[in-house]
Design a protein around this motif. Sequence first.
Motif, PDB file in Angstrom:
ATOM      1  N   ASN A 186      43.074  22.792  37.702  1.00 47.42           N
ATOM      2  CA  ASN A 186      43.948  23.789  37.080  1.00 47.42           C
ATOM      3  C   ASN A 186      43.204  24.885  36.337  1.00 47.42           C
ATOM      4  N   VAL A 187      41.886  24.964  36.507  1.00 47.69           N
ATOM      5  CA  VAL A 187      41.133  26.012  35.836  1.00 47.69           C
ATOM      6  C   VAL A 187      41.495  27.369  36.438  1.00 47.69           C
ATOM      7  N   ASN A 188      41.607  28.388  35.587  1.00 44.31           N
ATOM      8  CA  ASN A 188      41.942  29.723  36.084  1.00 44.31           C
ATOM      9  C   ASN A 188      41.063  30.823  35.500  1.00 44.31           C
ATOM     10  N   THR A 189      40.187  30.471  34.549  1.00 44.47           N
ATOM     11  CA  THR A 189      39.371  31.487  33.867  1.00 44.47           C
ATOM     12  C   THR A 189      37.915  31.047  33.780  1.00 44.47           C
ATOM     13  N   ILE A 190      37.011  31.975  34.096  1.00 45.48           N
ATOM     14  CA  ILE A 190      35.585  31.753  33.914  1.00 45.48           C
ATOM     15  C   ILE A 190      35.061  32.834  32.968  1.00 45.48           C
ATOM     16  N   LEU A 191      34.316  32.399  31.956  1.00 42.01           N
ATOM     17  CA  LEU A 191      33.724  33.335  30.995  1.00 42.01           C
ATOM     18  C   LEU A 191      32.209  33.210  31.042  1.00 42.01           C
ATOM     19  N   SER A 236      32.834  26.893  46.953  1.00 42.53           N
ATOM     20  CA  SER A 236      34.153  26.453  47.409  1.00 42.53           C
ATOM     21  C   SER A 236      35.161  27.595  47.414  1.00 42.53           C
ATOM     22  N   ASN A 237      35.724  27.887  48.578  1.00 37.32           N
ATOM     23  CA  ASN A 237      36.778  28.897  48.668  1.00 37.32           C
ATOM     24  C   ASN A 237      37.993  28.491  47.839  1.00 37.32           C
ATOM     25  N   ASN A 238      38.286  27.189  47.831  1.00 40.87           N
ATOM     26  CA  ASN A 238      39.421  26.699  47.042  1.00 40.87           C
ATOM     27  C   ASN A 238      39.246  27.006  45.556  1.00 40.87           C
ATOM     28  N   PHE A 239      38.032  26.758  45.053  1.00 39.68           N
ATOM     29  CA  PHE A 239      37.789  26.999  43.638  1.00 39.68           C
ATOM     30  C   PHE A 239      37.855  28.484  43.314  1.00 39.68           C
ATOM     31  N   GLN A 242      41.386  29.896  43.062  1.00 42.48           N
ATOM     32  CA  GLN A 242      42.278  29.548  41.946  1.00 42.48           C
ATOM     33  C   GLN A 242      41.923  30.293  40.659  1.00 42.48           C
ATOM     34  N   ILE A 243      40.776  30.995  40.641  1.00 41.58           N
ATOM     35  CA  ILE A 243      40.376  31.760  39.464  1.00 41.58           C
ATOM     36  C   ILE A 243      41.107  33.109  39.460  1.00 41.58           C
ATOM     37  N   THR A 244      41.856  33.350  38.396  1.00 43.92           N
ATOM     38  CA  THR A 244      42.615  34.598  38.268  1.00 43.92           C
ATOM     39  C   THR A 244      42.074  35.508  37.169  1.00 43.92           C
ATOM     40  N   CYS A 245      41.120  35.016  36.376  1.00 42.85           N
ATOM     41  CA  CYS A 245      40.586  35.822  35.275  1.00 42.85           C
ATOM     42  C   CYS A 245      39.092  35.578  35.118  1.00 42.85           C
ATOM     43  N   LEU A 246      38.311  36.649  35.085  1.00 39.31           N
ATOM     44  CA  LEU A 246      36.881  36.584  34.801  1.00 39.31           C
ATOM     45  C   LEU A 246      36.604  37.374  33.527  1.00 39.31           C
ATOM     46  N   LYS A 247      35.745  36.815  32.655  1.00 42.07           N
ATOM     47  CA  LYS A 247      35.416  37.474  31.401  1.00 42.07           C
ATOM     48  C   LYS A 247      33.907  37.472  31.190  1.00 42.07           C
ATOM     49  N   SER A 248      33.432  38.456  30.450  1.00 46.65           N
ATOM     50  CA  SER A 248      32.030  38.520  30.045  1.00 46.65           C
ATOM     51  C   SER A 248      31.977  38.991  28.600  1.00 46.65           C
ATOM     52  N   ASN A 249      31.004  38.471  27.842  1.00 43.73           N
ATOM     53  CA  ASN A 249      30.877  38.935  26.460  1.00 43.73           C
ATOM     54  C   ASN A 249      29.884  40.082  26.334  1.00 43.73           C
ATOM     55  N   VAL A 250      29.354  40.555  27.469  1.00 38.34           N
ATOM     56  CA  VAL A 250      28.504  41.752  27.484  1.00 38.34           C
ATOM     57  C   VAL A 250      28.963  42.644  28.625  1.00 38.34           C
ATOM     58  N   ASN A 251      28.686  43.937  28.509  1.00 40.07           N
ATOM     59  CA  ASN A 251      29.057  44.870  29.559  1.00 40.07           C
ATOM     60  C   ASN A 251      28.249  44.591  30.825  1.00 40.07           C
ATOM     61  N   LEU A 252      28.888  44.725  31.972  1.00 35.83           N
ATOM     62  CA  LEU A 252      28.255  44.440  33.255  1.00 35.83           C
ATOM     63  C   LEU A 252      27.983  45.727  34.034  1.00 35.83           C
ATOM     64  N   LYS A 253      26.911  45.705  34.808  1.00 40.77           N
ATOM     65  CA  LYS A 253      26.678  46.821  35.722  1.00 40.77           C
ATOM     66  C   LYS A 253      27.789  46.851  36.762  1.00 40.77           C
ATOM     67  N   ARG A 254      28.093  48.022  37.242  1.00 44.42           N
ATOM     68  CA  ARG A 254      29.180  48.173  38.209  1.00 44.42           C
ATOM     69  C   ARG A 254      28.948  47.336  39.452  1.00 44.42           C
ATOM     70  N   SER A 255      27.695  47.239  39.904  1.00 43.80           N
ATOM     71  CA  SER A 255      27.403  46.473  41.112  1.00 43.80           C
ATOM     72  C   SER A 255      27.686  44.981  40.908  1.00 43.80           C
ATOM     73  N   ILE A 263      38.753  36.610  44.921  1.00 45.06           N
ATOM     74  CA  ILE A 263      39.757  37.524  45.494  1.00 45.06           C
ATOM     75  C   ILE A 263      41.046  37.587  44.678  1.00 45.06           C
ATOM     76  N   SER A 264      41.285  36.617  43.808  1.00 41.33           N
ATOM     77  CA  SER A 264      42.511  36.622  43.003  1.00 41.33           C
ATOM     78  C   SER A 264      42.342  37.360  41.679  1.00 41.33           C
ATOM     79  N   VAL A 265      41.133  37.879  41.421  1.00 41.90           N
ATOM     80  CA  VAL A 265      40.843  38.576  40.164  1.00 41.90           C
ATOM     81  C   VAL A 265      40.900  40.079  40.387  1.00 41.90           C
TER      82      VAL A 265
END
Length: 291
Positions: free
Chosen positions: A210-215, A239-242, A245-258, A268-270
């Motif tokens: 039931n995980v939906n967010t990775i930080l 895993s494509n299944n895993f 099921q992720i709908t939210c990705l977070k980072s505590n620092v700014n990311l490069k566009r690439s 694909i769900s984010v």
Amino acid sequence: MNYSRYFPNVEELRFYGQGQDTADLENFLQFKSFRIDFPLLHVQKLYFHFSPRFSLNYKDVTASRLLELVPNVKEIHGVPITMVQEFRDIGKLHVLRSVVYCKHNRVMTETEGMRMLVQAKLKFRFLFIGKKFHWYLDNSFIQTSKESFEDLLELGKETIEHFIVQPLKPKSLIAFPNEMPAVKHIGLWGICGGFMYFEHGEDLSKRFPNVNTILFYNFTERMWTQSKRWWLPGGMFHSNNFRGQITCLKSNVNLKRSIEDNLLDKFISVKEVNIETNDPDGDDYIAGGII
């Protein structure tokens, strides 16, 4: 100053201890500036706020003294893990709401405190697997407390909603329960080198259905370069299944566009990567858990 006389109706009390302020906090907790014959009867919530940079050896601070100070308290947050035994011994574990990896006396070690969390059968909603030391994570704390961390995960397999984990060498990996259905949010702490978060080849959708967010915490550009192996067969996110099921990705620092584009292409769900610049000494970084 007699605090209870001047503020008799206070309902929330916070103790702060950082740097030189610890001396003032120690004086207060030892009641040099507080008369016990005037307790704060209306306090419902008590909070400890400690910096992970400093050792907190308040040998005269006890659970029973605290409860003399606030006899009607309903919630105590940020309790040093070495104080848990005292609350258990006096039958007051039910007032604890969170525990942090700090010590409050010179006798019990933090590793012994970890074992006490297990013996008290505390079940957490949040678990930081590791401990900060200054700006770095203390790998030795995990190794000396590995069995306790695994036991706490087992105790909380039906309650833990959010955990933060740092990568370890393969032979030192933490063993998670077979299934943790309550987990919604996984935090990954970035470290360079040949380290892993989970066993190679594992389908995380089975362990965390039931995980939906990775930080992502403190990931540098070099770490993102090394992360390419995550997508390969057997990699953490193979895993494509895993990933689905992720709908939210977070980072505590700014990311490069690439980097952001690559993550959005894989998950694909984010729709976007959220940036959350939390205080690196905030509660989420040092907390043992929320009961």
